[in-house]
Design a protein around this motif. Structure first.
Motif, PDB file in Angstrom:
ATOM      1  N   ILE A   1       0.842  -1.204   0.000  1.00 23.60           N
ATOM      2  CA  ILE A   1       0.000   0.000   0.000  1.00 23.60           C
ATOM      3  C   ILE A   1       0.877   1.255   0.000  1.00 23.60           C
ATOM      4  O   ILE A   1       0.633   2.209  -0.739  1.00 23.60           O
ATOM      5  CB  ILE A   1      -0.962  -0.027   1.208  1.00 23.60           C
TER       6      ILE A   1
ATOM      7  N   ARG B   1       1.025   4.083  -2.784  1.00 22.39           N
ATOM      8  CA  ARG B   1       0.741   5.465  -2.375  1.00 22.39           C
ATOM      9  C   ARG B   1       1.865   6.388  -2.867  1.00 22.39           C
ATOM     10  O   ARG B   1       1.616   7.421  -3.490  1.00 22.39           O
ATOM     11  CB  ARG B   1       0.628   5.508  -0.849  1.00 22.39           C
TER      12      ARG B   1
ATOM     13  N   ALA C   1      -2.018  10.883  -7.863  1.00 23.53           N
ATOM     14  CA  ALA C   1      -2.645  10.914  -6.546  1.00 23.53           C
ATOM     15  C   ALA C   1      -3.915  11.759  -6.523  1.00 23.53           C
ATOM     16  O   ALA C   1      -4.766  11.581  -5.656  1.00 23.53           O
ATOM     17  CB  ALA C   1      -1.667  11.441  -5.503  1.00 23.53           C
TER      18      ALA C   1
ATOM     19  N   GLN D   1      -9.621  10.640  -8.287  1.00 26.11           N
ATOM     20  CA  GLN D   1     -10.463  10.062  -7.247  1.00 26.11           C
ATOM     21  C   GLN D   1     -10.646   8.557  -7.413  1.00 26.11           C
ATOM     22  O   GLN D   1     -10.712   7.822  -6.425  1.00 26.11           O
ATOM     23  CB  GLN D   1     -11.824  10.756  -7.251  1.00 26.11           C
TER      24      GLN D   1
ATOM     25  N   GLN E   1      -7.716   7.194  -5.677  1.00 26.33           N
ATOM     26  CA  GLN E   1      -7.813   7.409  -4.225  1.00 26.33           C
ATOM     27  C   GLN E   1      -8.763   6.389  -3.598  1.00 26.33           C
ATOM     28  O   GLN E   1      -8.485   5.815  -2.541  1.00 26.33           O
ATOM     29  CB  GLN E   1      -8.345   8.816  -3.925  1.00 26.33           C
ATOM     30  N   HIS E   2      -9.896   6.172  -4.265  1.00 19.81           N
ATOM     31  CA  HIS E   2     -10.892   5.259  -3.694  1.00 19.81           C
ATOM     32  C   HIS E   2     -10.384   3.822  -3.707  1.00 19.81           C
ATOM     33  O   HIS E   2     -10.648   3.055  -2.786  1.00 19.81           O
ATOM     34  CB  HIS E   2     -12.210   5.399  -4.446  1.00 19.81           C
TER      35      HIS E   2
ATOM     36  N   MET F   1      -7.327   2.971  -3.359  1.00 20.97           N
ATOM     37  CA  MET F   1      -6.373   2.865  -2.244  1.00 20.97           C
ATOM     38  C   MET F   1      -7.099   2.798  -0.904  1.00 20.97           C
ATOM     39  O   MET F   1      -6.661   2.090   0.017  1.00 20.97           O
ATOM     40  CB  MET F   1      -5.410   4.055  -2.269  1.00 20.97           C
ATOM     41  N   ALA F   2      -8.203   3.529  -0.775  1.00 15.94           N
ATOM     42  CA  ALA F   2      -8.973   3.476   0.478  1.00 15.94           C
ATOM     43  C   ALA F   2      -9.485   2.054   0.695  1.00 15.94           C
ATOM     44  O   ALA F   2      -9.424   1.519   1.810  1.00 15.94           O
ATOM     45  CB  ALA F   2     -10.132   4.472   0.433  1.00 15.94           C
ATOM     46  N   ASP F   3      -9.969   1.432  -0.368  1.00 11.39           N
ATOM     47  CA  ASP F   3     -10.460   0.049  -0.240  1.00 11.39           C
ATOM     48  C   ASP F   3      -9.328  -0.913   0.129  1.00 11.39           C
ATOM     49  O   ASP F   3      -9.533  -1.870   0.884  1.00 11.39           O
ATOM     50  CB  ASP F   3     -11.129  -0.399  -1.543  1.00 11.39           C
TER      51      ASP F   3
ATOM     52  N   LEU G   1      -6.745  -0.128   1.925  1.00  8.83           N
ATOM     53  CA  LEU G   1      -6.460   0.094   3.343  1.00  8.83           C
ATOM     54  C   LEU G   1      -7.503  -0.605   4.219  1.00  8.83           C
ATOM     55  O   LEU G   1      -7.166  -1.188   5.256  1.00  8.83           O
ATOM     56  CB  LEU G   1      -6.432   1.604   3.641  1.00  8.83           C
ATOM     57  N   VAL G   2      -8.768  -0.560   3.791  1.00  9.48           N
ATOM     58  CA  VAL G   2      -9.812  -1.261   4.553  1.00  9.48           C
ATOM     59  C   VAL G   2      -9.476  -2.746   4.639  1.00  9.48           C
ATOM     60  O   VAL G   2      -9.517  -3.354   5.727  1.00  9.48           O
ATOM     61  CB  VAL G   2     -11.200  -1.078   3.888  1.00  9.48           C
TER      62      VAL G   2
END
Lengths: 372, 403
Positions: free
Chosen positions: A248, A252, A266, A269, A272-273, A275-277, A279-280
């Protein structure tokens, strides 16, 4: 509950992290892999000197007083650095299986030799048909004038090419025992190979191979093997969490520097989304590894349920994070030269080792009543 | 590290469980099995029972009617309420307004508004979203002009849950049109029966009525109903949405829903056997269970962490995103478990909010089926309300990954 590391555990984490930062960058790893056995014997001796090989073992069992948390600390850091030394195979799977056996001279000496780095031993239990089912043993053992002999084949035995000792499971009638065998013994043929993640494993054929010693008589081995695997799966899932973290961060940092359409990636969106998933998935994995650690002192079937649930979540997260880390890198992620593909390959192997998502889903489904 | 729950905390769980078993009225418990939105009278009766024990708002400060329980005990308490399927309490008042009043309200406001909440006597609605201000909440346009000792409020709120039950509404209003969007917003308490306030129902796809539009036309609100300082409303709203870091995971709700799916799948036939033994269905259920376990351990990490623990802050920021997904998945799987009947409008014998009373509900074959399909439809909202999943992902990418 207390999720904080003790001061000793924090010191261990710091020590492993500083080794990885100082002596295990991607180039060092390449050098380790270039050794004949596929890892660095010097590193292995260092692990022994630093006390890591016995860090996950209680003092009564011949270790330094730690437990599963210590192994998770070490392997999470190893996952970040993609360490290729066979720690999981020898210092977790073999050692925890041995520790779960009743004391005897052979067992005690073997534990001492592993912890000191004197000998490298692995558990030769896996067979291709098992696909994660720890209960499956097709190999047979028989007695011939008081001498136990083994027949059959073990597959994908992790770390076996470098092993001084093989701890082999085999069935006498319905009952499974554990036997100590030297790989050089007549009747033992070892076929070494690489797994996708560049680590070493072997298929091992036994043809009336004489055993050196009996570690567990037929009927007494399976509880120890089950517990050994539960420890190994938990430690391996901790390793996956470390590898996911690292993948990750690689992705990033790449998004922040790579420019397309005149702007850093970066800012997009969709990325970004994604990468958010990722991280989850990594954080849910980290969370359920705590449940795996907690379960190791439980009895069956609670432990079995907990381990299955952990492997389901981590296998699927490992694939999601690994695949997308490559995706976010674009073409460069597909090269052997770039680390991100190697994180993907380790995560890919972890997702499938000791039974993939499908096996553990069916396992959890079959024992899942009264869950919370 | 230590993963055991202390004997004292286990005893606390037993104490809560025994209390609920002894005190939750059986008719309310029965409706709780069937309904996903509790009737107001059930909530009031249950609140009064809890209040007598001092347990109606355990998460408030003890001196304002709450408790000094640890975060874990507050969680255990909620978990036991959900396990018993007790009515879902007035979340707007207890979880959203209450903590803001405790932190920023005047002493007069605390004395006046908090006790009736504790006793279930006064019901609150939340007036945040507007027709043109959803995810972009800071663009809200409901105006409140200060005219001497009162505000004059004009505008419209929407998606206002339970406003038809509410006595009061706490609203974000624009008091300074010249300031930057966030800085011009204030937090105002409005009696919903004030002349000029109109509440209209919105029927949602579950054929139920929980949502409303609320219109304000020259509504006179005493200036003393302003919470804290004018222009600080945005700050208070952010506090309100973040102060309770684990509630948005709704993990206790989802655990109970998974239990229900397992119960349904164990009792309902599938070909020659039971549905729970269908490998594909069993795998979906197992996958859901594993994900909920991971979520609950993520919650445990947050409950046991210090406020400044960066790792716990990271995982706390993910709970709403993952929790809302699992909440809907559990509801959908329950509907799937019903098979053909999961495709039909099912009767609601307790029904207090059903749009189509046309006699065309499917025959009821299992008591547990009541409310299942309606819930599956309503849960489509989970990834929309309280900050959409898209907004959550953007926040995570910025705050946790620095993108």
């Amino acid at each position: 509950m207390d999720f904080r590391l003790s001061s000793e555990q924090q010191a261990l984490a710091d020590s492993v992290a500083s080794f990885c930062a100082r002596d295990y960058d991607f180039e060092h790893r390449r050098l380790s892999l270039a050794n004949e056995g596929g890892f660095s014997p010097d590193n292995w001796q260092l692990f022994a000197e630093l006390g890591w090989l016995g860090a996950g073992l209680g003092e009564d069992a011949g270790g330094y007083g730690g437990g599963a948390v210590e192994n998770a600390i070490i392997l999470e850091a190893f996952g970040r650095a993609l360490v290729v030394e066979p720690f999981l195979a020898c210092a977790v799977l073999a050692l925890q299986t041995l520790a779960a056996l009743p004391k005897c001279d052979v067992r005690d000496q073997l534990i001492a030799d592993i912890v000191s780095g004197e000998k490298l031993a692995v558990l030769a239990h896996n067979e291709f048909e098992a696909r994660g089912d720890v209960e499956l043993v097709g190999m047979t053992a028989f007695q011939d004038n008081g001498q136990w002999r083994l027949n059959g084949t073990k597959q994908l035995v992790l770390g076996a090419p470098a092993a001084d000792w093989l701890i082999v499971s085999a069935r006498a009638g319905p009952d499974v025992g554990l036997f100590l065998v030297a790989p050089s013994t007549a009747g033992v043929e070892l076929v070494p190979y690489r797994t996708l993640d560049n680590m070493r494993a072997a298929d091992i054929h036994f043809a009336e191979a004489p055993v050196h010693a009996v570690l567990a008589l037929p009927g007494a081995a399976l509880p120890a093997i089950r517990l050994g695997y539960a420890h190994a799966m938990t430690a391996m899932c901790a390793e996956a969490v470390g590898a996911m973290d690292a993948a990750i961060l690689l992705a990033r940092d790449y998004l922040k520097t790579r420019q397309q359409f005149g702007t850093p990636l970066a800012g997009f969106q969709a990325l970004q989304h994604r990468m958010a998933d990722m991280l989850v998935e990594a954080e849910m994995s980290r969370s359920i590894v705590f449940q795996g650690l907690a379960s190791l002192t439980d009895s069956e079937p609670e432990r079995q349920k907990a381990i299955a649930a952990m492997k389901i979540v981590v296998s699927s997260a490992a694939m999601f994070v690994g695949r997308n880390a490559v995706q976010l890198h674009g073409g460069i992620g597909m090269t052997e030269e770039h680390p991100v593909g190697h994180y993907y390959k380790r995560l890919f192997v972890i997702a499938g080792l000791f039974g993939g998502e499908a096996f553990h889903l069916s396992r959890l489904a079959s024992i899942g009543t009264g869950f919370w | 590290m230590d993963f055991t729950i202390s004997a004292a905390d286990m005893a606390f769980r037993e104490e809560v469980r025994s209390f609920i078993e002894a005190e939750l009225p059986t008719d309310i418990a029965r409706r709780g099995q069937h309904d996903y939105h509790s009737a107001r009278d059930d909530v009031r009766r249950w609140m009064q029972i809890l209040n007598r024990k001092g347990w109606s708002a355990p998460h408030w400060p003890a001196h304002l009617g709450g408790t000094d329980w640890s975060p874990l005990r507050k969680y255990i308490f909620q978990d036991e309420l959900r396990r018993a399927r007790a009515p879902v309490l007035d979340r707007c008042a207890l979880d959203l307004l209450g903590p803001v009043l405790c932190a920023f309200g005047s002493q007069d406001q605390q004395t006046r508004f908090l006790p009736p909440i504790l006793n279930g006597d006064v019901w609150w609605a939340q007036g945040f979203s507007e027709p043109n201000s959803g995810s972009d909440l800071a663009s809200l346009r409901t105006r409140a002009e200060l005219k001497g000792d009162h505000y004059l409020v004009n505008g419209q709120k929407t998606w206002t849950s339970e406003a038809h039950y509410a006595d009061w509404i706490f609203a974000l209003v624009r008091t300074d049109p010249a300031a930057k969007p966030q800085a011009g917003i204030s937090f105002l308490l409005i009696d919903i029966r004030t002349p000029g306030v109109t509440v209209r129902p919105i029927w949602s796809i579950d054929e139920g009525h929980t949502l409303n539009e609320v219109f304000f036309e020259d509504v006179v609100v005493p200036a003393e109903n302003l919470v804290g300082t004018a222009g600080m409303g945005w700050t208070y709203a952010k506090f309100l949405l973040t102060h309770e870091r684990t509630t948005s995971a709704v993990v206790s709700h989802t655990k109970r829903d998974v239990d229900q799916v397992r119960h349904l799948a164990s009792s309902l036939s599938d070909g020659g056997g039971k549905l729970v033994d269908n490998p594909a269905f069993g795998a979906k259920l197992a996958r859901l269970q594993a994900d909920v376990i991971a979520l609950e351990w993520a919650v445990m990490r947050v409950l046991h962490a210090a406020d400044d623990d960066p790792s716990a802050n990271t995982v706390a920021s993910l709970l709403k995103l993952r929790g809302s997904e699992l909440s809907e998945r559990a509801a959908l799987l329950a509907a799937e478990a019903l098979g053909d009947y999961g495709l039909c409008a099912l009767p609601d014998p307790e029904g207090h909010h059903i749009l189509h009373r046309d006699g065309l509900a499917a025959p009821l074959h299992d008591d547990e089926a009541i409310g299942v399909t309606a819930r599956a439809m309503f849960r489509r909202a989970t990834t929309i309300y309280g900050g959409t999943s898209e907004i959550q992902r953007t926040i995570i990418a910025k705050s946790n990954l620095g993108l």
